[in-house]
Design an enzyme around this catalytic site. Structure first.
Site, PDB file in Angstrom:
ATOM      1  N   ARG A  35       0.902  -1.105  -0.050  1.00 23.28           N
ATOM      2  CA  ARG A  35       0.056   0.179   0.003  1.00 23.28           C
ATOM      3  C   ARG A  35       0.770   1.190  -0.055  1.00 23.28           C
ATOM      4  O   ARG A  35       0.565   2.098   0.622  1.00 23.28           O
ATOM      5  CB  ARG A  35      -0.960   0.100   1.358  1.00 23.28           C
ATOM      6  CG  ARG A  35      -2.085  -0.900   1.078  1.00 23.28           C
ATOM      7  CD  ARG A  35      -3.175  -0.710   0.116  1.00 23.28           C
ATOM      8  NE  ARG A  35      -4.178  -1.718   0.613  1.00 23.28           N
ATOM      9  CZ  ARG A  35      -4.324  -2.934  -0.037  1.00 23.28           C
ATOM     10  NH1 ARG A  35      -3.244  -3.552  -0.441  1.00 23.28           N
ATOM     11  NH2 ARG A  35      -5.528  -3.491   0.288  1.00 23.28           N
ATOM     12  N   CYS A  90     -10.281   1.525   3.666  1.00 17.34           N
ATOM     13  CA  CYS A  90      -9.505   1.238   4.893  1.00 17.34           C
ATOM     14  C   CYS A  90      -8.660   2.584   5.143  1.00 17.34           C
ATOM     15  O   CYS A  90      -7.791   3.121   4.203  1.00 17.34           O
ATOM     16  CB  CYS A  90      -8.629   0.092   4.892  1.00 17.34           C
ATOM     17  SG  CYS A  90      -9.522  -1.537   5.023  1.00 17.34           S
ATOM     18  N   GLU A  94      -3.364   4.872   5.519  1.00 13.74           N
ATOM     19  CA  GLU A  94      -3.135   4.418   4.271  1.00 13.74           C
ATOM     20  C   GLU A  94      -3.984   5.405   3.148  1.00 13.74           C
ATOM     21  O   GLU A  94      -3.280   5.595   2.247  1.00 13.74           O
ATOM     22  CB  GLU A  94      -4.079   3.159   3.906  1.00 13.74           C
ATOM     23  CG  GLU A  94      -4.104   2.564   2.648  1.00 13.74           C
ATOM     24  CD  GLU A  94      -5.132   1.644   2.431  1.00 13.74           C
ATOM     25  OE1 GLU A  94      -5.139   0.541   3.187  1.00 13.74           O
ATOM     26  OE2 GLU A  94      -5.896   1.571   1.358  1.00 13.74           O
TER      27      GLU A  94
END
Ligand code: EPU
Length: 315
Positions: A179, A229, A299
């Site tokens: 990520r 997320c 993230e």
């Protein structure tokens, strides 16, 4: 400010720069203030035109794709925002031995790319099932699911840099970490095209794989205003599990609430501000740190000014 018509180069009608554009409706959270300058270029010349206008005005450039992984501050932002979804399109470059080379413009939605692969019986991008945004944004954030992502299918990608150079990156030269952006100089680059190598398959098989990836998301708040997320999973654990274990589900600040389906999702119930969302994220982060000692990393990307992060300055 000069109009597009006065700028030398092959500018198309939509390659204009506007001022004072609201960004709220360009994000999946539906929050954010206005930017000083805004462009949604449809051509390479339009991108360079926007870079030049930003440079002349002394503004930094921020690239906005599908707005599905970003928190934009409520206050107006002194920057040029380049919105990429107008640069879209998919083209098959070649086919041999059951492999198809596909050129995908960066602003193409991940859903269009996935639909194209299903209807043409091409396997390799089923992991995009349920991932919103654009192809460029998904590569930039190294989006994926169940350990698979663009690293497996990308051949090369083309970029332009804010100092107006055109650079091509082969897959092998990219740094594919979980990520995180595969470029070293991520803040100064705009992806224009990605070239993928997909395999011929059976249409039913590709559809079956998309159902598998959809099943991985069945516990997520689909259809709500979220940005996916919020935090990365720490090594060997799940951010959602950690947040859930310290009773974050249902916590709220203003119109922002932690999803009761999955604790790593923040929902805008309708009236949330960017500050509500940020404050809630920081409160949850503190809770996790106090109860487990784990420092959750974001993230999502931030754009604009936010209060000093309380516990982990600069992270
Ligand atoms: N869990 C809880 N409570 C929660 C959420 C999760 O106890 O509120 C537990 C689950 O029961 C499970 C474990 O935590 O035992 C892992 O949860 P899940 O299977 O939902 O996966 P995740 O690690 O939370 C990751 C990605 C998702 C991706 C799914 C499926 C990250 C940060 N998240 O979620 O990606 O969709 O796997 O592949 O890597 C995203 O990046 O935006 C994203 C949504």
């Amino acid at each position: 400010m000069r109009g597009a018509a006065q700028y030398e180069g092959k500018l198309l009608g939509m390659d204009i720069v506007t001022r004072g554009r609201s960004l709220r409706e360009l994000t999946t959270w539906g929050v954010g203030g206005r930017c000083a300058m805004f462009a949604a270029p449809v051509s390479r010349a339009g991108i360079f035109y926007a870079f030049k206008e930003a440079k002349d005005a002394g503004y930094p450039v921020f690239v906005l794709g599908g707005g599905s992984n970003v928190l934009i501050s409520d206050e107006d932002i002194k920057a040029m925002v380049i919105h990429t979804p107008c640069c879209e399109g998919i083209e098959a470059l070649s086919e041999s031995g059951g492999s198809v080379l596909l050129k995908v413009k960066a602003g193409t939605s991940t859903k269009d790319l996935l639909d194209f692969s299903v209807s043409n019986a091409l396997t390799g991008v089923e992991f995009l099932t349920g991932i919103p945004g654009t192809a460029g944004g998904a590569v930039f954030g190294n989006a994926g699911s169940a350990g698979t992502g663009f690293a497996e299918v990308l051949q090369y990608l083309d970029t332009v840099t804010f100092d107006e150079r055109e650079l091509r990156f082969d897959n092998a030269s990219l740094n594919w970490c979980y990520r995180s952006c595969p470029f070293e100089r991520s803040e100064n680059i705009l992806i224009t095209e990605v070239v993928l190598l997909l395999k011929r398959s059976d249409r039913a098989e590709v559809a079956k794989m998309t159902r598998y990836f959809a099943s991985l998301r069945s516990g997520q708040p689909i259809g709500k205003k979220t940005a996916g997320c919020v935090f990365k999973n720490p090594p060997g654990d799940s951010a959602g599990r950690l947040l859930d274990s310290c009773s974050c589900k249902g916590m709220s600040v203003g119109g922002a609430v932690i999803s009761d389906r999955h604790a790593n999702f923040v929902e805008n119930t309708g009236s949330a501000s960017a500050l509500d969302i940020y404050t809630l994220c920081e409160l949850c982060r503190e809770r996790v740190f106090e109860s487990s000692g784990v420092k959750l990393e974001y993230e999502i990307k931030f754009f604009g000014a936010f209060p000093q992060k309380k516990i982990f300055k600069g992270s």
